[in-house]
Design a protein around this motif. Structure first.
Motif, mmCIF file in Angstrom:
data_model
loop_
_atom_site.group_PDB
_atom_site.id
_atom_site.type_symbol
_atom_site.label_atom_id
_atom_site.label_comp_id
_atom_site.label_asym_id
_atom_site.label_seq_id
_atom_site.Cartn_x
_atom_site.Cartn_y
_atom_site.Cartn_z
ATOM 1 N N LYS A 133 0.805 -1.231 0.000
ATOM 2 C CA LYS A 133 0.000 0.000 0.000
ATOM 3 C C LYS A 133 0.836 1.279 0.000
ATOM 4 N N THR A 134 2.155 1.160 -0.143
ATOM 5 C CA THR A 134 2.984 2.352 -0.266
ATOM 6 C C THR A 134 2.758 2.973 -1.641
ATOM 7 N N HIS A 135 2.433 4.263 -1.663
ATOM 8 C CA HIS A 135 2.335 5.001 -2.932
ATOM 9 C C HIS A 135 3.733 5.531 -3.233
ATOM 10 N N LEU A 136 4.234 5.279 -4.454
ATOM 11 C CA LEU A 136 5.624 5.592 -4.752
ATOM 12 C C LEU A 136 5.847 5.898 -6.212
ATOM 13 N N ALA A 137 7.051 6.349 -6.494
ATOM 14 C CA ALA A 137 7.550 6.482 -7.863
ATOM 15 C C ALA A 137 8.969 5.941 -7.868
#
Length: 124
Positions: free
Chosen positions: A94-98
């Motif tokens: 569930k980590t939002h990342l780039a």
């Protein structure tokens, strides 16, 4: 299933959505998938001159093998970490990342290995 050696010289990278990275490279070499294990997935990935935004549907470990890698994360991607060869990152589900990189090659491992099936995506 038995023990298997993946020789780097025999690994084939497949571009992932080349239209999203017209001036860069985002390529994947899936080594362990659902055919080998339903509990663990893994492989190699390249990021060069690109930014790939995603929200994780699995836990992930990244090991930087070469190049410069940057991870931006948070709801607005407001946090960042820079990593180089030998550095290890752990990313919870569930980590939002780039993912970003300059000639970066990484090893990745994901759990569960069958995250695509569990989330309604076709297996590749």
């Amino acid at each position: 299933m038995s023990v298997r050696l993946f020789r780097r010289s025999e690994v084939d990278f497949v571009p992932v959505d080349p239209s999203a990275t017209p001036d860069g490279e985002y390529a994947l070499a899936r080594l362990i998938g659902v055919k080998q294990s339903s509990t663990l997935g893994g492989g190699l990935v390249k990021f060069d001159n690109c930014s790939i935004e995603w929200t994780l549907l699995y836990d992930e470990i990244l090991v930087v093998l070469s190049g410069n890698f940057r991870l931006r994360y948070g709801e607005q991607l407001e946090n960042s970490l820079d990593a180089g060869p030998g550095d290890v990152l752990w990313l919870p589900e569930k980590t939002h990342l780039a993912y970003e990189g300059e000639k970066a090659e990484l090893f990745f491992a994901v759990y569960p290995g069958n995250w695509r099936t569990l989330n309604g995506f076709p297996e590749v």
